[in-house]
Design a protein around this motif. Structure first.
Motif, mmCIF file in Angstrom:
data_model
loop_
_atom_site.group_PDB
_atom_site.id
_atom_site.type_symbol
_atom_site.label_atom_id
_atom_site.label_comp_id
_atom_site.label_asym_id
_atom_site.label_seq_id
_atom_site.Cartn_x
_atom_site.Cartn_y
_atom_site.Cartn_z
ATOM 1 N N GLY A 294 0.811 -1.214 0.000
ATOM 2 C CA GLY A 294 0.000 0.000 0.000
ATOM 3 C C GLY A 294 0.842 1.262 0.000
ATOM 4 N N VAL A 295 2.104 1.152 0.463
ATOM 5 C CA VAL A 295 2.980 2.336 0.458
ATOM 6 C C VAL A 295 3.345 2.753 -0.959
ATOM 7 C CG1 VAL A 295 3.934 1.788 2.729
ATOM 8 C CG2 VAL A 295 5.096 0.951 0.664
ATOM 9 N N LEU A 296 3.228 1.849 -1.928
ATOM 10 C CA LEU A 296 3.644 2.186 -3.287
ATOM 11 C C LEU A 296 2.720 3.225 -3.911
ATOM 12 C CD1 LEU A 296 4.564 -1.392 -4.564
ATOM 13 C CD2 LEU A 296 6.103 0.372 -3.659
ATOM 14 N N SER A 297 1.420 3.082 -3.691
ATOM 15 C CA SER A 297 0.497 4.076 -4.239
ATOM 16 C C SER A 297 0.661 5.420 -3.545
ATOM 17 C CB SER A 297 -0.948 3.579 -4.111
ATOM 18 O OG SER A 297 -1.269 3.318 -2.759
ATOM 19 N N ARG A 298 1.121 5.385 -2.302
ATOM 20 C CA ARG A 298 1.342 6.629 -1.564
ATOM 21 C C ARG A 298 2.667 7.288 -1.956
ATOM 22 N NH1 ARG A 298 2.586 5.412 4.357
ATOM 23 N NH2 ARG A 298 4.680 5.201 3.485
ATOM 24 N N ASP A 299 3.741 6.500 -2.041
ATOM 25 C CA ASP A 299 5.073 7.046 -2.263
ATOM 26 C C ASP A 299 5.468 7.127 -3.739
ATOM 27 O OD1 ASP A 299 5.160 7.092 0.471
ATOM 28 O OD2 ASP A 299 6.419 5.299 0.668
ATOM 29 N N ARG A 303 2.999 5.939 -10.864
ATOM 30 C CA ARG A 303 4.103 5.246 -11.527
ATOM 31 C C ARG A 303 3.670 3.861 -12.017
ATOM 32 N NH1 ARG A 303 9.280 6.745 -11.394
ATOM 33 N NH2 ARG A 303 9.165 5.341 -13.182
ATOM 34 N N ASP A 304 4.293 3.420 -13.093
ATOM 35 C CA ASP A 304 4.054 2.091 -13.657
ATOM 36 C C ASP A 304 4.828 1.078 -12.818
ATOM 37 O OD1 ASP A 304 4.037 -0.273 -15.099
ATOM 38 O OD2 ASP A 304 4.195 0.728 -17.045
ATOM 39 N N LEU A 305 4.127 0.372 -11.935
ATOM 40 C CA LEU A 305 4.804 -0.540 -11.009
ATOM 41 C C LEU A 305 5.413 -1.733 -11.736
ATOM 42 C CD1 LEU A 305 2.387 -0.499 -7.940
ATOM 43 C CD2 LEU A 305 4.369 0.952 -8.420
ATOM 44 N N ASP A 306 4.780 -2.178 -12.818
ATOM 45 C CA ASP A 306 5.361 -3.284 -13.586
ATOM 46 C C ASP A 306 6.716 -2.879 -14.172
ATOM 47 O OD1 ASP A 306 3.234 -4.932 -13.061
ATOM 48 O OD2 ASP A 306 2.161 -4.427 -14.900
ATOM 49 N N LYS A 307 6.798 -1.654 -14.639
ATOM 50 C CA LYS A 307 8.065 -1.171 -15.191
ATOM 51 C C LYS A 307 9.116 -1.039 -14.099
ATOM 52 C CE LYS A 307 10.098 2.517 -17.998
ATOM 53 N NZ LYS A 307 9.841 3.795 -18.716
ATOM 54 N N LEU A 308 8.709 -0.526 -12.929
ATOM 55 C CA LEU A 308 9.648 -0.417 -11.809
ATOM 56 C C LEU A 308 10.137 -1.797 -11.386
ATOM 57 C CD1 LEU A 308 7.934 2.336 -9.627
ATOM 58 C CD2 LEU A 308 9.979 2.582 -11.041
ATOM 59 N N SER A 309 9.237 -2.767 -11.393
ATOM 60 C CA SER A 309 9.613 -4.133 -11.043
ATOM 61 C C SER A 309 10.633 -4.686 -12.035
ATOM 62 C CB SER A 309 8.354 -5.013 -11.016
ATOM 63 O OG SER A 309 8.653 -6.323 -10.621
ATOM 64 N N TYR A 310 10.399 -4.446 -13.304
ATOM 65 C CA TYR A 310 11.322 -4.900 -14.348
ATOM 66 C C TYR A 310 12.701 -4.264 -14.173
ATOM 67 C CZ TYR A 310 13.446 -5.288 -18.995
ATOM 68 O OH TYR A 310 14.304 -5.516 -20.034
ATOM 69 N N GLU A 311 12.721 -2.951 -13.917
ATOM 70 C CA GLU A 311 13.991 -2.244 -13.741
ATOM 71 C C GLU A 311 14.712 -2.704 -12.472
ATOM 72 O OE1 GLU A 311 15.509 -0.306 -15.791
ATOM 73 O OE2 GLU A 311 13.918 -0.257 -17.303
ATOM 74 N N ALA A 312 13.943 -2.938 -11.390
ATOM 75 C CA ALA A 312 14.557 -3.388 -10.133
ATOM 76 C C ALA A 312 15.210 -4.754 -10.312
ATOM 77 C CB ALA A 312 13.512 -3.427 -9.030
ATOM 78 N N ALA A 313 14.581 -5.631 -11.080
ATOM 79 C CA ALA A 313 15.143 -6.963 -11.307
ATOM 80 C C ALA A 313 16.477 -6.891 -12.048
ATOM 81 C CB ALA A 313 14.153 -7.815 -12.091
ATOM 82 N N ASP A 349 16.514 7.095 -6.644
ATOM 83 C CA ASP A 349 15.522 7.201 -7.712
ATOM 84 C C ASP A 349 14.324 6.312 -7.370
ATOM 85 O OD1 ASP A 349 16.301 4.580 -8.260
ATOM 86 O OD2 ASP A 349 17.328 5.061 -10.126
ATOM 87 N N ASP A 350 13.319 6.335 -8.230
ATOM 88 C CA ASP A 350 12.079 5.602 -7.946
ATOM 89 C C ASP A 350 12.271 4.092 -8.000
ATOM 90 O OD1 ASP A 350 10.691 7.899 -7.516
ATOM 91 O OD2 ASP A 350 9.653 7.926 -9.448
ATOM 92 N N VAL A 351 13.198 3.624 -8.815
ATOM 93 C CA VAL A 351 13.461 2.176 -8.864
ATOM 94 C C VAL A 351 14.005 1.712 -7.511
ATOM 95 C CG1 VAL A 351 14.792 0.339 -9.955
ATOM 96 C CG2 VAL A 351 13.857 2.196 -11.348
ATOM 97 N N ALA A 352 14.931 2.459 -6.964
ATOM 98 C CA ALA A 352 15.486 2.115 -5.654
ATOM 99 C C ALA A 352 14.430 2.241 -4.567
ATOM 100 C CB ALA A 352 16.668 3.020 -5.341
ATOM 101 N N ARG A 353 13.566 3.252 -4.690
ATOM 102 C CA ARG A 353 12.497 3.419 -3.697
ATOM 103 C C ARG A 353 11.537 2.226 -3.737
ATOM 104 N NH1 ARG A 353 11.774 8.045 -4.848
ATOM 105 N NH2 ARG A 353 12.831 9.018 -3.069
ATOM 106 N N TYR A 354 11.207 1.794 -4.939
ATOM 107 C CA TYR A 354 10.330 0.635 -5.106
ATOM 108 C C TYR A 354 10.976 -0.626 -4.532
ATOM 109 C CZ TYR A 354 7.952 -3.187 -7.582
ATOM 110 O OH TYR A 354 7.293 -4.354 -7.893
#
Length: 474
Positions: A294-299, A303-313, A349-354
Motif C-alpha cells: 500500500g505504500v507504493l500508491s502513496r510514495d 508510476r508504472d509498477l510493472d516497469k519499476l519491477s522490471y527495472e529493479a530486477a 531514484d524511484d526504482v530504488a524506492r520501489y
C-alpha cells in the motif's frame, strides 16, 4: 455439474465467483465499494455492500443455470461491525476493520475479558478490534439494537431473517472460541445485553436458504443454502489451499496477512497472533501487519509498477530497505502503536524506492515466520503466496530469497474461491499449483540489520530479535 458461489466482501470491492467441484471458474464479477475516511474514522455504507454483492453475484451467474448452484458463502473484513434493528436495517454507521475511534474502551475490555483472551492465546485485544467498537456504538447509538458483523448484515439480506454469526468474524468481538459461545459474564460486566449478541456457529454451517427477494436480486435460486463464511483472511487461506497443519498462506497486498494451520491454538504473550477456529474444529493462527505494498500508491503515485519491477530486477545491487508502514503503528509481528516507517541505506531514484519497499515487506514477512517459530507454531510446511503482489515475478523472488524457502503460487487463489470451497464442504480440490519458486542464496546480514533497527527503536522486543538472529544462523 454442481456450482458453488463464493463472495468476497472486501474493502474496495465485492467479488463473486461461481466454481465447479473441479475448480473451474464458470462465472466471476466484481463491483466497487467506497469508503469514508477521516483520521481514526473509517466507515462504509452497508446498503452499498448488499447492492454491490447482488449485482456481482447476478453477473457471475449470468451463464450458470440456477438449479446447478449448490450453495453460497460470504467472507468479510475482520472487525467490521454495525448496529441493526429488528428488521435488519442499519441503525449506526458501519465501523470498518481499521476504525480506531473506540480505542478509549480498550482498557475496560481487556480488564473484563483478560482471563478469556489469555486462554484463547492472544492475551489482549487491540484498538481496532470489534468489541471496543461495539461499546462505542452502544454509547453513541442507544436503543434496542443488535450487533451485526459485515457478513451478518448481507447474510440476513440473503436469507430474509436474522442469522447466526460465524465464529471467525466473531473472534474480534470477544467470542470464546473454546466454548463456541459468547463469554456472557464478560459481556455483562461490559454492559452488553444478551439481546445485542447474535448466536454463533462454526464456518461452514448452514445459516438458511436464499429468500424470494434475494433470489430476484442475485440470480441465486430461492432455497439455495447460505453457508456461514469467515473473515477475508481465512477465506484467502482456504482459497490458497493452506489447509494442512504446518502450511501457511501469506497474503501481500495493501497490507501483509499470514494465516496457517495448527492442531492447537497458538498462545502469544505479545498478543499479536490470534487463532481462528477452523470448520473442522482445528485452529487457524495468524496475524495482520500494518506493512505492505500500500505504500507504493502513496510514495510512487501514478508510476508504472510493472516497469519499476522490471527495472529493479535488472539492478540486483540495490540494497536499501524501507520499513513499509501503510499507516502509523504496527500490529504484527510485534505490537508498537508508536512505530513509523524508515529507510536504511541510500535511495536516489524511484526504482530504488520501489525495491526498498518490496525488500522491507519481505523482511517483515520473514520476521513474522521467525516469531511464529519462537511461539512454537509449525512453520515447516508449504508456504503459499497470494494477494496482488504475487502477480509480480520480481516481488515473489525477493520474498522467496528473504524467506530462504521455496514458495508456491496458485493458478487462482483468492478469498471468493475459498468461500466457494467452504460452501462446497471443503472436500473438493479447487486450488491448483501454478509454480514453485526456489530461493536464491541471500546475504542474511541485510535482514538482520533491519531486525536490529526495529529493536533499536524499541518496537521489536529484544528476545524476538535474538531469535531471528538464532534462526538465521541455523
Amino acid at each position: 455439474m454442481t456450482v458453488w458461489v463464493g463472495i468476497d466482501l472486501g474493502t474496495q470491492s465485492v467479488r463473486a465467483m461461481a466454481v465447479t467441484d473441479a475448480g473451474d471458474v464458470v462465472g466471476a464479477a466484481s463491483r466497487p465499494l467506497t469508503s469514508r475516511r477521516d483520521g481514526d474514522r473509517h466507515e462504509q455504507d452497508p446498503e452499498q455492500w448488499y447492492a454491490a454483492l447482488a449485482a456481482a453475484c447476478a453477473e457471475a451467474l449470468r451463464d450458470v443455470p440456477s438449479d446447478e448452484v449448490g450453495g453460497v458463502a460470504v467472507d468479510a473484513t475482520s472487525g467490521t461491525v454495525l448496529l441493526v434493528d429488528d428488521a435488519g436495517a442499519p441503525r449506526s454507521p458501519a465501523l470498518m476493520y481499521d476504525d480506531r475511534r473506540a480505542a478509549a474502551f480498550l482498557p475496560r475490555v481487556n480488564e473484563a475479558g483478560g482471563a478469556v483472551w489469555d486462554r484463547l492465546g492472544y492475551r489482549a485485544m487491540q484498538p481496532p478490534w470489534a468489541l471496543p467498537k461495539l461499546l462505542w456504538l452502544l454509547r453513541e447509538f442507544p436503543g434496542d439494537f443488535r450487533l451485526a458483523h459485515q457478513n451478518d448484515y448481507v447474510n440476513r439480506r440473503l436469507v430474509g431473517r436474522a442469522t447466526a454469526a460465524d465464529l471467525s468474524n466473531a473472534l474480534k468481538t470477544g467470542v470464546d472460541l473454546m466454548a463456541e459461545d459468547w463469554p456472557r459474564d464478560v459481556m455483562a460486566a461490559l454492559g452488553v445485553p444478551d439481546a445485542v449478541l447474535p448466536p454463533v456457529v462454526r464456518p461452514g454451517s448452514v445459516l438458511g436458504t436464499v429468500c424470494a427477494a434475494a433470489s430476484k436480486e442475485t440470480g441465486l435460486l430461492e432455497g439455495t443454502p447460505v453457508i456461514a463464511g469467515t473473515t477475508d483472511g481465512c477465506a484467502a487461506q482456504l482459497g490458497a489451499g493452506a489447509t494442512t497443519p504446518g502450511s501457511w498462506n501469506s497474503v501481500l497486498g495493501t497490507t501483509l496477512v499470514l494465516k496457517g494451520v495448527t492442531r492447537e491454538p497458538v498462545r502469544d504473550p505479545l498478543g499479536v497472533v490470534y487463532s481462528h477456529r477452523a470448520p473442522d474444529g482445528g485452529w487457524l493462527p495468524g496475524g495482520a501487519s500494518s506493512t505492505g505494498t500500500g505504500v507504493l500508491s502513496r510514495d510512487l503515485p501514478g508510476r508504472d509498477l510493472d516497469k519499476l519491477s522490471y527495472e529493479a530486477a535488472r539492478r540486483p545491487a540495490l540494497d536499501a530497505v524501507t520499513y513499509p508502514l501503510v499507516s502509523p503503528g504496527e500490529r504484527f509481528p510485534f505490537n508498537a502503536p508508536e512505530a513509523r516507517g524508515f529507510t536504511l541505506g541510500e535511495i536516489d531514484d524511484d526504482v530504488a524506492r520501489y525495491a526498498a519497499a518490496i525488500r522491507g515487506a519481505a523482511f517483515i514477512e520473514r520476521l513474522c515466520f521467525d516469531y511464529l517459530d519462537l511461539l512454537g507454531a509449525p512453520v515447516d510446511g508449504e508456504i503459499i503466496l497470494t494477494g496482488g503482489a504475487a502477480r509480480s515475478r520480481y516481488v515473489t523472488q525477493v520474498r522467496a530469497d528473504a524467506l530462504g524457502r521455496p514458495v508456491t503460487l496458485r493458478e487462482n487463489a483468492e478469498p471468493a474461491l475459498g468461500m466457494a470451497l467452504l460452501a462446497q464442504g471443503l472436500t473438493a480440490t479447487m486450488a491448483r499449483t501454478r509454480e514453485v519458486v526456489e530461493p536464491r542464496p541471500a546475504d542474511q546480514a541485510h535482514y538482520l540489520r533491519f531486525v536490529d533497527a526495529l529493536a533499536a527503536r524499541g518496537w521489536l522486543p529484544a528476545h524476538v530479535a535474538a531469535h531471528a538472529h538464532e534462526r538465521s544462523a541455523r
